[in-house]
Design a protein around this motif. Structure first.
Motif, PDB file in Angstrom:
ATOM      1  N   UNK A  41       0.836  -1.208   0.000  1.00  0.00           N
ATOM      2  CA  UNK A  41       0.000   0.000   0.000  1.00  0.00           C
ATOM      3  C   UNK A  41       0.866   1.252   0.000  1.00  0.00           C
ATOM      4  N   UNK A  42       1.954   1.216   0.760  1.00  0.00           N
ATOM      5  CA  UNK A  42       2.865   2.365   0.820  1.00  0.00           C
ATOM      6  C   UNK A  42       3.520   2.593  -0.543  1.00  0.00           C
ATOM      7  N   UNK A  43       3.963   1.528  -1.184  1.00  0.00           N
ATOM      8  CA  UNK A  43       4.591   1.652  -2.500  1.00  0.00           C
ATOM      9  C   UNK A  43       3.608   2.214  -3.520  1.00  0.00           C
ATOM     10  N   UNK A  44       2.339   1.863  -3.408  1.00  0.00           N
ATOM     11  CA  UNK A  44       1.322   2.370  -4.323  1.00  0.00           C
ATOM     12  C   UNK A  44       1.154   3.886  -4.180  1.00  0.00           C
ATOM     13  N   UNK A  45       1.524   4.430  -3.033  1.00  0.00           N
ATOM     14  CA  UNK A  45       1.442   5.884  -2.794  1.00  0.00           C
ATOM     15  C   UNK A  45       2.704   6.605  -3.261  1.00  0.00           C
ATOM     16  N   UNK A  46       3.712   5.851  -3.689  1.00  0.00           N
ATOM     17  CA  UNK A  46       4.947   6.461  -4.152  1.00  0.00           C
ATOM     18  C   UNK A  46       6.107   6.360  -3.176  1.00  0.00           C
ATOM     19  N   UNK A  47       5.914   5.595  -2.099  1.00  0.00           N
ATOM     20  CA  UNK A  47       6.975   5.429  -1.106  1.00  0.00           C
ATOM     21  C   UNK A  47       8.109   4.605  -1.716  1.00  0.00           C
ATOM     22  N   UNK A  48       9.341   5.097  -1.548  1.00  0.00           N
ATOM     23  CA  UNK A  48      10.518   4.409  -2.079  1.00  0.00           C
ATOM     24  C   UNK A  48      10.939   3.256  -1.181  1.00  0.00           C
ATOM     25  N   UNK A  49      10.991   3.523   0.136  1.00  0.00           N
ATOM     26  CA  UNK A  49      11.366   2.500   1.121  1.00  0.00           C
ATOM     27  C   UNK A  49      10.426   2.596   2.312  1.00  0.00           C
ATOM     28  N   UNK A  50      10.007   1.444   2.809  1.00  0.00           N
ATOM     29  CA  UNK A  50       9.065   1.339   3.924  1.00  0.00           C
ATOM     30  C   UNK A  50       9.787   0.629   5.059  1.00  0.00           C
ATOM     31  N   UNK A  51       9.893   1.284   6.207  1.00  0.00           N
ATOM     32  CA  UNK A  51      10.606   0.712   7.346  1.00  0.00           C
ATOM     33  C   UNK A  51       9.698   0.617   8.563  1.00  0.00           C
ATOM     34  N   UNK A  52       9.763  -0.510   9.229  1.00  0.00           N
ATOM     35  CA  UNK A  52       9.037  -0.678  10.486  1.00  0.00           C
ATOM     36  C   UNK A  52       9.988  -0.385  11.644  1.00  0.00           C
ATOM     37  N   UNK A  53       9.524   0.447  12.564  1.00  0.00           N
ATOM     38  CA  UNK A  53      10.329   0.792  13.736  1.00  0.00           C
ATOM     39  C   UNK A  53      10.201  -0.323  14.767  1.00  0.00           C
ATOM     40  N   UNK A  54      11.218  -0.521  15.571  1.00  0.00           N
ATOM     41  CA  UNK A  54      12.454   0.259  15.642  1.00  0.00           C
ATOM     42  C   UNK A  54      13.403  -0.090  14.490  1.00  0.00           C
ATOM     43  N   UNK A  55      14.150   0.899  14.062  1.00  0.00           N
ATOM     44  CA  UNK A  55      15.121   0.747  12.983  1.00  0.00           C
ATOM     45  C   UNK A  55      16.486   1.113  13.546  1.00  0.00           C
ATOM     46  N   UNK A  56      17.464   0.277  13.295  1.00  0.00           N
ATOM     47  CA  UNK A  56      18.815   0.581  13.770  1.00  0.00           C
ATOM     48  C   UNK A  56      19.408   1.722  12.949  1.00  0.00           C
ATOM     49  N   UNK A  57      20.357   2.408  13.536  1.00  0.00           N
ATOM     50  CA  UNK A  57      21.047   3.488  12.833  1.00  0.00           C
ATOM     51  C   UNK A  57      21.727   2.933  11.593  1.00  0.00           C
ATOM     52  N   UNK A  58      22.285   1.742  11.699  1.00  0.00           N
ATOM     53  CA  UNK A  58      22.961   1.116  10.563  1.00  0.00           C
ATOM     54  C   UNK A  58      21.989   0.868   9.404  1.00  0.00           C
ATOM     55  N   UNK A  59      20.831   0.308   9.711  1.00  0.00           N
ATOM     56  CA  UNK A  59      19.831   0.049   8.666  1.00  0.00           C
ATOM     57  C   UNK A  59      19.349   1.342   8.041  1.00  0.00           C
ATOM     58  N   UNK A  60      19.040   2.340   8.883  1.00  0.00           N
ATOM     59  CA  UNK A  60      18.564   3.616   8.367  1.00  0.00           C
ATOM     60  C   UNK A  60      19.614   4.271   7.476  1.00  0.00           C
ATOM     61  N   UNK A  61      20.863   4.241   7.885  1.00  0.00           N
ATOM     62  CA  UNK A  61      21.915   4.863   7.066  1.00  0.00           C
ATOM     63  C   UNK A  61      22.092   4.120   5.745  1.00  0.00           C
ATOM     64  N   UNK A  62      21.942   2.804   5.748  1.00  0.00           N
ATOM     65  CA  UNK A  62      22.034   2.031   4.505  1.00  0.00           C
ATOM     66  C   UNK A  62      20.880   2.378   3.559  1.00  0.00           C
ATOM     67  N   UNK A  63      19.688   2.515   4.101  1.00  0.00           N
ATOM     68  CA  UNK A  63      18.524   2.859   3.277  1.00  0.00           C
ATOM     69  C   UNK A  63      18.661   4.267   2.714  1.00  0.00           C
TER      70      UNK A  63
END
Length: 73
Positions: A41-63
């Motif tokens: 559903x998020x991608x259908x709205x134009x979202x490039x990347x969808x992340x579920x929290x909690x997100x590590x700093x490492x994952x967020x920086x990679x995305x």
């Protein structure tokens, strides 16, 4: 753009739709910890990347790096 799904006056997916009308192709990273929003559903709205929290700093920086590479290459 990095945004959260649950905001006081506007959902992140609604924000993404508005952004895409103004600047088609603008990358949007949508984060959520409470929403039942699906990735499809998020991608259908134009979202490039969808992340579920909690997100590590490492994952967020990679995305972020991956998103910037896609946008600027």
């Amino acid at each position: 753009v990095i945004t959260d799904q649950m905001m006081p006056k506007l959902l992140g997916t609604e924000l993404c739709k508005k952004i895409q009308k103004i600047k088609p192709g603008m990358p949007v990273i949508l984060m959520t910890g409470y929403s039942n929003q699906s990735e499809k559903e998020a991608e259908a709205c134009g979202v490039t990347h969808f992340l579920r929290k909690p997100v590590s700093v490492e994952t967020l920086s990679q995305i972020i790096a991956k998103t910037l590479n896609l946008y600027y290459s």
